[in-house]
Design a protein around this motif. Structure first.
Motif, PDB file in Angstrom:
ATOM      1  N   MET A 119      -5.028  -3.877  -5.137  1.00 49.57           N
ATOM      2  CA  MET A 119      -5.671  -3.364  -3.937  1.00 49.57           C
ATOM      3  C   MET A 119      -7.074  -2.844  -4.254  1.00 49.57           C
ATOM      4  SD  MET A 119      -3.460  -4.437  -2.014  1.00 49.57           S
ATOM      5  CE  MET A 119      -4.383  -4.092  -0.525  1.00 49.57           C
ATOM      6  N   ARG A 120      -7.308  -2.349  -5.449  1.00 42.92           N
ATOM      7  CA  ARG A 120      -8.676  -2.012  -5.852  1.00 42.92           C
ATOM      8  C   ARG A 120      -9.534  -3.280  -5.853  1.00 42.92           C
ATOM      9  NH1 ARG A 120      -8.887   2.038 -11.074  1.00 42.92           N
ATOM     10  NH2 ARG A 120      -6.875   3.075 -10.747  1.00 42.92           N
ATOM     11  N   ALA A 121      -8.979  -4.366  -6.409  1.00 43.71           N
ATOM     12  CA  ALA A 121      -9.702  -5.633  -6.436  1.00 43.71           C
ATOM     13  C   ALA A 121      -9.993  -6.118  -5.023  1.00 43.71           C
ATOM     14  CB  ALA A 121      -8.890  -6.673  -7.203  1.00 43.71           C
ATOM     15  N   THR A 122      -9.023  -5.946  -4.133  1.00 42.21           N
ATOM     16  CA  THR A 122      -9.205  -6.368  -2.747  1.00 42.21           C
ATOM     17  C   THR A 122     -10.336  -5.597  -2.087  1.00 42.21           C
ATOM     18  OG1 THR A 122      -6.844  -6.900  -2.575  1.00 42.21           O
ATOM     19  CG2 THR A 122      -8.054  -6.599  -0.501  1.00 42.21           C
ATOM     20  N   ARG A 123     -10.346  -4.284  -2.263  1.00 39.81           N
ATOM     21  CA  ARG A 123     -11.397  -3.468  -1.655  1.00 39.81           C
ATOM     22  C   ARG A 123     -12.770  -3.865  -2.188  1.00 39.81           C
ATOM     23  NH1 ARG A 123      -7.394   0.527  -2.461  1.00 39.81           N
ATOM     24  NH2 ARG A 123      -8.410   1.312  -4.343  1.00 39.81           N
ATOM     25  N   GLY A 124     -12.856  -4.111  -3.497  1.00 40.32           N
ATOM     26  CA  GLY A 124     -14.131  -4.492  -4.079  1.00 40.32           C
ATOM     27  C   GLY A 124     -14.640  -5.814  -3.534  1.00 40.32           C
ATOM     28  N   ARG A 195      -6.380 -13.771   9.210  1.00 43.33           N
ATOM     29  CA  ARG A 195      -4.953 -13.824   9.529  1.00 43.33           C
ATOM     30  C   ARG A 195      -4.164 -12.651   8.965  1.00 43.33           C
ATOM     31  NH1 ARG A 195      -4.235 -20.127   7.685  1.00 43.33           N
ATOM     32  NH2 ARG A 195      -5.635 -21.056   9.236  1.00 43.33           N
ATOM     33  N   ARG A 196      -4.804 -11.811   8.182  1.00 43.24           N
ATOM     34  CA  ARG A 196      -4.141 -10.641   7.604  1.00 43.24           C
ATOM     35  C   ARG A 196      -5.075  -9.451   7.726  1.00 43.24           C
ATOM     36  NH1 ARG A 196      -0.463 -13.812   7.091  1.00 43.24           N
ATOM     37  NH2 ARG A 196       0.559 -14.463   5.156  1.00 43.24           N
ATOM     38  N   THR A 197      -4.483  -8.282   7.917  1.00 44.11           N
ATOM     39  CA  THR A 197      -5.232  -7.046   7.801  1.00 44.11           C
ATOM     40  C   THR A 197      -5.037  -6.498   6.387  1.00 44.11           C
ATOM     41  OG1 THR A 197      -3.384  -5.634   8.477  1.00 44.11           O
ATOM     42  CG2 THR A 197      -4.817  -6.540  10.235  1.00 44.11           C
ATOM     43  N   TYR A 198      -5.844  -5.514   6.057  1.00 44.71           N
ATOM     44  CA  TYR A 198      -5.689  -4.875   4.742  1.00 44.71           C
ATOM     45  C   TYR A 198      -4.287  -4.304   4.588  1.00 44.71           C
ATOM     46  CZ  TYR A 198      -6.508  -1.608   0.894  1.00 44.71           C
ATOM     47  OH  TYR A 198      -6.425  -0.920  -0.290  1.00 44.71           O
ATOM     48  N   ASP A 199      -3.789  -3.616   5.614  1.00 38.86           N
ATOM     49  CA  ASP A 199      -2.456  -3.014   5.535  1.00 38.86           C
ATOM     50  C   ASP A 199      -1.370  -4.062   5.362  1.00 38.86           C
ATOM     51  OD1 ASP A 199      -3.509  -0.483   5.748  1.00 38.86           O
ATOM     52  OD2 ASP A 199      -3.172  -0.327   7.911  1.00 38.86           O
ATOM     53  N   GLN A 200      -1.519  -5.195   6.030  1.00 36.85           N
ATOM     54  CA  GLN A 200      -0.533  -6.267   5.880  1.00 36.85           C
ATOM     55  C   GLN A 200      -0.534  -6.827   4.461  1.00 36.85           C
ATOM     56  OE1 GLN A 200      -1.950  -8.759   9.073  1.00 36.85           O
ATOM     57  NE2 GLN A 200      -0.243  -8.188  10.421  1.00 36.85           N
ATOM     58  N   ILE A 201      -1.726  -7.001   3.902  1.00 39.33           N
ATOM     59  CA  ILE A 201      -1.804  -7.471   2.516  1.00 39.33           C
ATOM     60  C   ILE A 201      -1.115  -6.485   1.577  1.00 39.33           C
ATOM     61  CG2 ILE A 201      -3.386  -7.724   0.564  1.00 39.33           C
ATOM     62  CD1 ILE A 201      -5.191  -9.322   2.140  1.00 39.33           C
ATOM     63  N   GLN A 202      -1.406  -5.211   1.779  1.00 38.23           N
ATOM     64  CA  GLN A 202      -0.805  -4.218   0.882  1.00 38.23           C
ATOM     65  C   GLN A 202       0.710  -4.243   0.974  1.00 38.23           C
ATOM     66  OE1 GLN A 202      -2.590  -0.364   0.875  1.00 38.23           O
ATOM     67  NE2 GLN A 202      -1.021   0.525  -0.435  1.00 38.23           N
ATOM     68  N   ARG A 203       1.243  -4.342   2.172  1.00 38.96           N
ATOM     69  CA  ARG A 203       2.694  -4.368   2.334  1.00 38.96           C
ATOM     70  C   ARG A 203       3.302  -5.588   1.640  1.00 38.96           C
ATOM     71  NH1 ARG A 203       2.775  -4.258   7.412  1.00 38.96           N
ATOM     72  NH2 ARG A 203       3.306  -6.424   7.862  1.00 38.96           N
ATOM     73  N   ARG A 204       2.683  -6.737   1.798  1.00 36.52           N
ATOM     74  CA  ARG A 204       3.195  -7.951   1.179  1.00 36.52           C
ATOM     75  C   ARG A 204       3.088  -7.906  -0.345  1.00 36.52           C
ATOM     76  NH1 ARG A 204       3.306 -12.902   4.339  1.00 36.52           N
ATOM     77  NH2 ARG A 204       3.392 -12.378   6.549  1.00 36.52           N
ATOM     78  N   ILE A 205       1.971  -7.366  -0.843  1.00 36.63           N
ATOM     79  CA  ILE A 205       1.813  -7.246  -2.293  1.00 36.63           C
ATOM     80  C   ILE A 205       2.839  -6.265  -2.860  1.00 36.63           C
ATOM     81  CG2 ILE A 205       0.263  -6.453  -4.130  1.00 36.63           C
ATOM     82  CD1 ILE A 205      -0.466  -9.180  -3.048  1.00 36.63           C
ATOM     83  N   GLU A 206       3.091  -5.186  -2.152  1.00 33.67           N
ATOM     84  CA  GLU A 206       4.103  -4.224  -2.606  1.00 33.67           C
ATOM     85  C   GLU A 206       5.474  -4.874  -2.680  1.00 33.67           C
ATOM     86  OE1 GLU A 206       3.636  -1.124   0.242  1.00 33.67           O
ATOM     87  OE2 GLU A 206       2.075  -0.073  -0.897  1.00 33.67           O
ATOM     88  N   THR A 207       5.826  -5.664  -1.680  1.00 34.97           N
ATOM     89  CA  THR A 207       7.125  -6.351  -1.674  1.00 34.97           C
ATOM     90  C   THR A 207       7.230  -7.333  -2.835  1.00 34.97           C
ATOM     91  OG1 THR A 207       7.295  -6.159   0.727  1.00 34.97           O
ATOM     92  CG2 THR A 207       8.661  -7.834  -0.333  1.00 34.97           C
ATOM     93  N   ALA A 208       6.177  -8.148  -3.019  1.00 32.14           N
ATOM     94  CA  ALA A 208       6.199  -9.139  -4.099  1.00 32.14           C
ATOM     95  C   ALA A 208       6.247  -8.470  -5.466  1.00 32.14           C
ATOM     96  CB  ALA A 208       4.963 -10.037  -4.004  1.00 32.14           C
ATOM     97  N   ALA A 209       5.473  -7.403  -5.641  1.00 32.55           N
ATOM     98  CA  ALA A 209       5.437  -6.722  -6.940  1.00 32.55           C
ATOM     99  C   ALA A 209       6.786  -6.088  -7.259  1.00 32.55           C
ATOM    100  CB  ALA A 209       4.341  -5.662  -6.941  1.00 32.55           C
ATOM    101  N   ALA A 210       7.409  -5.492  -6.257  1.00 34.46           N
ATOM    102  CA  ALA A 210       8.708  -4.857  -6.484  1.00 34.46           C
ATOM    103  C   ALA A 210       9.743  -5.874  -6.953  1.00 34.46           C
ATOM    104  CB  ALA A 210       9.180  -4.184  -5.185  1.00 34.46           C
TER     105      ALA A 210
END
Length: 216
Positions: A119-124, A195-210
């Motif tokens: 998510m740091r990379a995404t923000r940058g 097609r994605r918001t920042y919050d949606q990306i974070q939620r999906r990345i959290e699910t995949a990482a878990a």
């Protein structure tokens, strides 16, 4: 010429001689520093052009003019446009690595630490969406191997598995971290397409990482 994309909202958080110039007193270090500065100017010029008009705007002659170097000098550093793209991406990853060194992820789980990095990379990247889009698409379509995937995989291994390196990691660990990196790239593209918001990306990345990093 393209109209530059607006930044996507995310949370805060001269003519040059040849490379082998004649050394002055202390010449080697002076020459090396000069070469480094020249290379940095070229990469910054390429990034500035790509951020306004995509990779199509990164014409080698235009990059050379903007960086203040001769065209031949540019080609000595970067024989092709793809070499330039890779260098610009490398600069972005260098910034991310510096951020991690200054402020390492402090989360308790491997998955949460990996999410922090992504998510740091995404923000940058989203501060310059046109540049991000140009770079990611070029790397995906590249017919030559680029270090982007390996560097992101290595970062994820380092923060999620207590400093584990690419050389030390087992095949399964490499596959898991590499898969998470691939998920992130795809989600980033979806965000760039609107097609994605920042919050949606974070939620999906959290699910995949878990799921992927549960046993890393």
């Amino acid at each position: 010429m393209r109209t530059p994309r607006p930044a996507i909202a995310v949370p805060p958080s001269e003519t040059e001689g040849p490379l082998e110039s004649h050394p002055a007193p202390g010449g080697h270090s002076v020459r090396t520093r000069s070469q480094h500065q020249r290379r940095k100017r070229i990469v910054q010029a390429a990034a500035a052009l790509a951020s306004r008009g995509g990779v199509e705007a990164m014409q080698m002659r235009t990059v050379a003019e903007r960086a203040g170097v001769a065209l031949g000098t540019l080609y000595r550093y970067f024989p092709s446009k793809m070499d330039l793209v890779v260098a610009v991406v490398g600069e972005e990853i260098d910034l991310l690595e510096s951020s991690i060194e200054r402020r390492p992820p402090g989360a308790a789980t491997p998955a949460s630490r990996a999410v922090d990095v992504l998510m740091r990379a995404t923000r940058g990247l989203m501060r310059e969406p046109e540049l991000a889009d140009a770079l990611i698409r070029s790397l995906i379509l590249a017919e030559v191997q680029t270090p982007f995937g390996d560097r992101m995989t290595g970062l994820l291994l380092r923060v999620s598995a207590d400093g584990l390196t690419l050389e030390e990691a087992g095949e399964e660990q490499l596959d898991l971290a590499g898969s998470l990196s691939s998920v992130w790239v795809q989600e980033l593209l979806e965000m760039l397409r609107g097609r994605r918001t920042y919050d949606q990306i974070q939620r999906r990345i959290e699910t995949a990482a878990a799921r992927l990093l549960a046993d890393i």
